[in-house]
Write a protein that holds these residues in place. Structure first.
Motif, PDB file in Angstrom:
ATOM      1  N   PHE A  19       0.905  -1.159   0.102  1.00 52.94           N
ATOM      2  CA  PHE A  19       0.062  -0.144  -0.138  1.00 52.94           C
ATOM      3  C   PHE A  19       0.853   1.155  -0.016  1.00 52.94           C
ATOM      4  O   PHE A  19       0.773   2.033  -0.972  1.00 52.94           O
ATOM      5  CB  PHE A  19      -0.904  -0.097   1.241  1.00 52.94           C
ATOM      6  N   LEU A  23       1.030   2.720  -3.723  1.00 43.95           N
ATOM      7  CA  LEU A  23      -0.037   4.130  -3.768  1.00 43.95           C
ATOM      8  C   LEU A  23       0.579   5.145  -3.326  1.00 43.95           C
ATOM      9  O   LEU A  23       0.286   6.225  -4.239  1.00 43.95           O
ATOM     10  CB  LEU A  23      -1.132   3.563  -3.179  1.00 43.95           C
ATOM     11  N   LYS A  81      -6.696   8.266  -7.939  1.00 45.30           N
ATOM     12  CA  LYS A  81      -7.901   7.534  -7.583  1.00 45.30           C
ATOM     13  C   LYS A  81      -8.054   6.350  -8.841  1.00 45.30           C
ATOM     14  O   LYS A  81      -8.437   5.210  -7.793  1.00 45.30           O
ATOM     15  CB  LYS A  81      -9.264   8.457  -7.619  1.00 45.30           C
ATOM     16  N   ALA A  84      -5.600   3.733  -7.248  1.00 46.59           N
ATOM     17  CA  ALA A  84      -6.105   3.042  -6.097  1.00 46.59           C
ATOM     18  C   ALA A  84      -7.186   2.022  -6.260  1.00 46.59           C
ATOM     19  O   ALA A  84      -7.187   0.876  -5.727  1.00 46.59           O
ATOM     20  CB  ALA A  84      -6.551   4.207  -5.005  1.00 46.59           C
ATOM     21  N   THR A  85      -8.001   2.255  -7.221  1.00 50.51           N
ATOM     22  CA  THR A  85      -9.181   1.248  -7.642  1.00 50.51           C
ATOM     23  C   THR A  85      -8.441  -0.008  -8.522  1.00 50.51           C
ATOM     24  O   THR A  85      -8.771  -1.115  -8.027  1.00 50.51           O
ATOM     25  CB  THR A  85      -9.978   2.051  -8.780  1.00 50.51           C
ATOM     26  N   TYR A  89      -7.991  -1.309  -3.863  1.00 51.09           N
ATOM     27  CA  TYR A  89      -8.474  -0.614  -2.727  1.00 51.09           C
ATOM     28  C   TYR A  89      -9.801   0.375  -3.032  1.00 51.09           C
ATOM     29  O   TYR A  89     -10.288   0.248  -4.311  1.00 51.09           O
ATOM     30  CB  TYR A  89      -7.371   0.627  -2.203  1.00 51.09           C
ATOM     31  N   PRO A  91     -11.344   3.495  -2.956  1.00 52.19           N
ATOM     32  CA  PRO A  91     -11.331   4.831  -2.800  1.00 52.19           C
ATOM     33  C   PRO A  91     -12.603   5.698  -2.622  1.00 52.19           C
ATOM     34  O   PRO A  91     -13.475   5.272  -3.472  1.00 52.19           O
ATOM     35  CB  PRO A  91     -10.577   5.581  -3.911  1.00 52.19           C
ATOM     36  N   VAL A 106      -9.024   6.677   1.342  1.00 57.80           N
ATOM     37  CA  VAL A 106      -8.941   5.284   1.127  1.00 57.80           C
ATOM     38  C   VAL A 106      -8.471   4.694   2.218  1.00 57.80           C
ATOM     39  O   VAL A 106      -7.830   5.242   3.177  1.00 57.80           O
ATOM     40  CB  VAL A 106      -7.890   4.776  -0.023  1.00 57.80           C
ATOM     41  N   ASP A 108      -6.023   1.810   4.472  1.00 50.32           N
ATOM     42  CA  ASP A 108      -4.950   1.326   4.298  1.00 50.32           C
ATOM     43  C   ASP A 108      -5.144  -0.247   4.610  1.00 50.32           C
ATOM     44  O   ASP A 108      -6.363  -0.572   5.411  1.00 50.32           O
ATOM     45  CB  ASP A 108      -3.594   1.719   4.881  1.00 50.32           C
TER      46      ASP A 108
END
Length: 118
Positions: A19, A23, A81, A84-85, A89, A91, A106, A108
Motif C-alpha cells: 500500500f 499507492l 484515484k 487506487a481502484t 483499494y 477510494p 482510502v 490502508d
C-alpha cells in the motif's frame, strides 16, 4: 521541532508495504528483522514523511478511530484515484468542497484512513 517518524503495529507487513509503496509512493529506507518479527522504515524521496511499520507476533495491532493521514498528491487526484481502484483499494469519491482542499480517502490494510489532496 520536527516529527521523526510515526509507528504502526501492523497486521500484515507485506500488505502494508504494498500500500505505502505502490499507492503512496514511499520507499523503504531500512528493513530490520530482529528475530521476533520485522521492522520497516519508509520515507518519501527527500527522507521526510517517515513511517515505521512493525509486525511482531503477539503484539497489539494498530487501531484507529478519528485518525486521518494526509498526503499531497504528485499527480492528479483522478489519476491517483484510478490507481487506487486498479490496486483493489476502495477510494471514496473526490470531494471538492471546503473547508478542506480537494481530496479523496482510502483505507490502508489496517483500516487507517489515508487522504490524498492537492
Amino acid at each position: 521541532m520536527k516529527l521523526n517518524y510515526i509507528t504502526f503495529m501492523v497486521r500484515d507487513i507485506e500488505k502494508s508495504l504494498a500500500f505505502y509503496q505502490d499507492l503512496v509512493g514511499l520507499k523503504i529506507v531500512n528493513r530490520i528483522n530482529p528475530g521476533a518479527g520485522e521492522i520497516v522504515f519508509l520515507a518519501n524521496e527527500k527522507g521526510e514523511t517517515m513511517l515505521e511499520l512493525i509486525e511482531f507476533v503477539g503484539v497489539e495491532k494498530v487501531e484507529t478511530k478519528g485518525m486521518v493521514m494526509s498526503f499531497l498528491a504528485k499527480t492528479s487526484l483522478e489519476e491517483l484515484k484510478e490507481k487506487a481502484t486498479t490496486l483493489d483499494y476502495s477510494p471514496s469519491e473526490i470531494i471538492a468542497k471546503g473547508p478542506k482542499p480537494k481530496h479523496f480517502t482510502v483505507m490502508d490494510p489496517d483500516e487507517i484512513v489515508v487522504e490524498f489532496s492537492i
